[in-house]
Design an enzyme around this catalytic site. Structure first.
Site, PDB file in Angstrom:
ATOM      1  N   GLY A   1       2.853   2.261  10.515  1.00 41.90           N
ATOM      2  CA  GLY A   1       3.774   3.378  10.302  1.00 41.90           C
ATOM      3  C   GLY A   1       4.501   3.828  11.553  1.00 41.90           C
ATOM      4  O   GLY A   1       5.114   4.893  11.579  1.00 41.90           O
TER       5      GLY A   1
ATOM      6  N   LYS B   1       0.108   4.283  -0.218  1.00 50.61           N
ATOM      7  CA  LYS B   1      -0.530   5.495   0.353  1.00 50.61           C
ATOM      8  C   LYS B   1      -0.262   6.690  -0.575  1.00 50.61           C
ATOM      9  O   LYS B   1      -0.211   6.507  -1.783  1.00 50.61           O
ATOM     10  CB  LYS B   1      -0.031   5.748   1.769  1.00 50.61           C
ATOM     11  CG  LYS B   1      -0.058   4.491   2.632  1.00 50.61           C
ATOM     12  CD  LYS B   1       0.159   4.779   4.076  1.00 50.61           C
ATOM     13  CE  LYS B   1       0.330   3.485   4.827  1.00 50.61           C
ATOM     14  NZ  LYS B   1       0.226   3.627   6.257  1.00 50.61           N
TER      15      LYS B   1
ATOM     16  N   GLU C   1      -4.893  -5.018  10.800  1.00 46.69           N
ATOM     17  CA  GLU C   1      -3.887  -3.975  10.944  1.00 46.69           C
ATOM     18  C   GLU C   1      -4.123  -3.217  12.241  1.00 46.69           C
ATOM     19  O   GLU C   1      -4.937  -2.272  12.273  1.00 46.69           O
ATOM     20  CB  GLU C   1      -3.971  -3.002   9.772  1.00 46.69           C
ATOM     21  CG  GLU C   1      -3.728  -3.633   8.426  1.00 46.69           C
ATOM     22  CD  GLU C   1      -3.185  -2.621   7.437  1.00 46.69           C
ATOM     23  OE1 GLU C   1      -2.091  -2.836   6.933  1.00 46.69           O
ATOM     24  OE2 GLU C   1      -3.850  -1.594   7.205  1.00 46.69           O
TER      25      GLU C   1
ATOM     26  N   ASN D   1       0.865  -1.181   0.000  1.00 46.24           N
ATOM     27  CA  ASN D   1       0.000   0.000   0.000  1.00 46.24           C
ATOM     28  C   ASN D   1       0.905   1.235   0.000  1.00 46.24           C
ATOM     29  O   ASN D   1       1.509   1.551   1.010  1.00 46.24           O
ATOM     30  CB  ASN D   1      -0.875  -0.028   1.263  1.00 46.24           C
ATOM     31  CG  ASN D   1      -1.664   1.257   1.453  1.00 46.24           C
ATOM     32  OD1 ASN D   1      -1.802   2.058   0.506  1.00 46.24           O
ATOM     33  ND2 ASN D   1      -2.191   1.462   2.649  1.00 46.24           N
TER      34      ASN D   1
HETATM   35  C1  PEP Z   1      -0.437   0.088   5.886  1.00 47.84           C
HETATM   36  O1  PEP Z   1      -0.383   1.137   5.299  1.00 47.84           O
HETATM   37  O2  PEP Z   1      -1.422  -0.619   5.697  1.00 47.84           O
HETATM   38  C2  PEP Z   1       0.672  -0.297   6.762  1.00 47.84           C
HETATM   39  C3  PEP Z   1       0.597  -1.443   7.387  1.00 47.84           C
HETATM   40  O3  PEP Z   1       1.720   0.563   6.876  1.00 47.84           O
HETATM   41  P1  PEP Z   1       3.190   0.260   7.513  1.00 47.84           P
HETATM   42  O4  PEP Z   1       3.656  -1.040   6.910  1.00 47.84           O
HETATM   43  O5  PEP Z   1       4.037   1.424   7.090  1.00 47.84           O
HETATM   44  O6  PEP Z   1       3.022   0.164   8.985  1.00 47.84           O
END
Ligand code: PEP
Length: 251
Positions: free
Chosen positions: A173, A11, A167, A9
């Protein structure tokens, strides 16, 4: 046996050049592999070009969101049909940033899930608790409401095209990754909910990704956990140096 599904992802990151360089590296590495189920989810504006760049590659392309409505006067929105039209395979729905920054409710997420599935897109449905919710002992209640709300009215046959991403918001993040035990507990709980809602055989076929600070050095131990069937990766999906070792983790 569920094939792990790993998705990046992006973003609101990368520019056009960096996006194309990244997918060129993925394309080259996976040119003749059919044993990996992987996807990239770029920002809307790069989707069409990324689809073209990955044409003929096993890497699938997804969007990070779509509108719940079919078409019409919805300024700034992008429909599921448009995503399908340009060659997208899937869409991430209910990501915590959509829920917490843009106020998306389970009802809205559910309408998007129906729209995406009816349009022929596969869905990654994200669920996860905040730190406050975890500390208040509400993790199960929160993910249950998000899972049941997001899947309201979805039938068992459609679950072949749905992946769940657990998640924990406190791990996204932040560099704070859930321990294998924490991930395992919630994944097993989600699998149990799917069994209750559908059937044991349907639930056994649904892949449940873990997401939250997945990196090359922790992917293997997370993927080794029962009921963890892949990863949704944010920050570490932005460079070939990080994403390739994640995709190629030692199974
Ligand atoms: C995400 O954006 O779904 C995510 C898990 O981000 P990160 O891996 O940066 O924590």
């Amino acid at each position: 046996m569920r094939t792990p599904f790993l998705a990046g992802n992006w973003k609101m990151n990368l520019d056009r050049r960096a996006a194309l360089d990244l997918v060129a590296a993925l394309r080259e590495r996976f040119a003749d592999r059919d044993d990996v189920d992987a996807a990239v989810c770029p920002p809307f504006v790069y989707l069409a070009e990324v689809v073209r760049a990955l044409d003929g590659s096993p890497i699938r392309v997804g969007a990070q969101n779509c509108c719940d409505e079919e078409s019409g006067a919805f300024t700034g929105e992008v429909s599921a049909a448009m995503l399908k039209d340009i060659g997208c395979d899937l869409v991430i729905l209910g990501h915590s940033e959509r829920r917490h920054v843009y106020g998306e409710t389970d009802e809205l997420v559910n309408r998007k899930v129906h729209r995406a599935l009816a349009t022929g897109l596969d869905v990654i449905l994200c669920v996860g608790e905040t730190l406050e919710e975890r500390e208040a002992g509400r993790t199960e209640a929160v993910v249950r409401a998000q899972l049941q709300g997001g899947l309201e009215g979805v039938d068992g046959a459609a679950m072949e095209r749905v992946t769940i991403a657990y998640e924990p918001v406190w791990a996204i993040g932040t560099g704070k990754v859930a321990t294998p035990e924490q991930a395992g507990e919630v994944h097993a709980y989600l699998r149990g909910l799917l069994t209750g809602r559908f059937s044991e055989s349907i639930a056994a076929g649904v892949r449940i990704q873990y997401g939250g600070s997945v990196k090359p050095d922790n992917v293997r131990e997370l993927m080794a956990v029962a009921d963890v069937d892949g990863a949704l990766v944010g920050g570490a999906a932005l460079t070939p140096d990080n994403f390739l070792p994640i995709l190629e983790f030692d199974r």
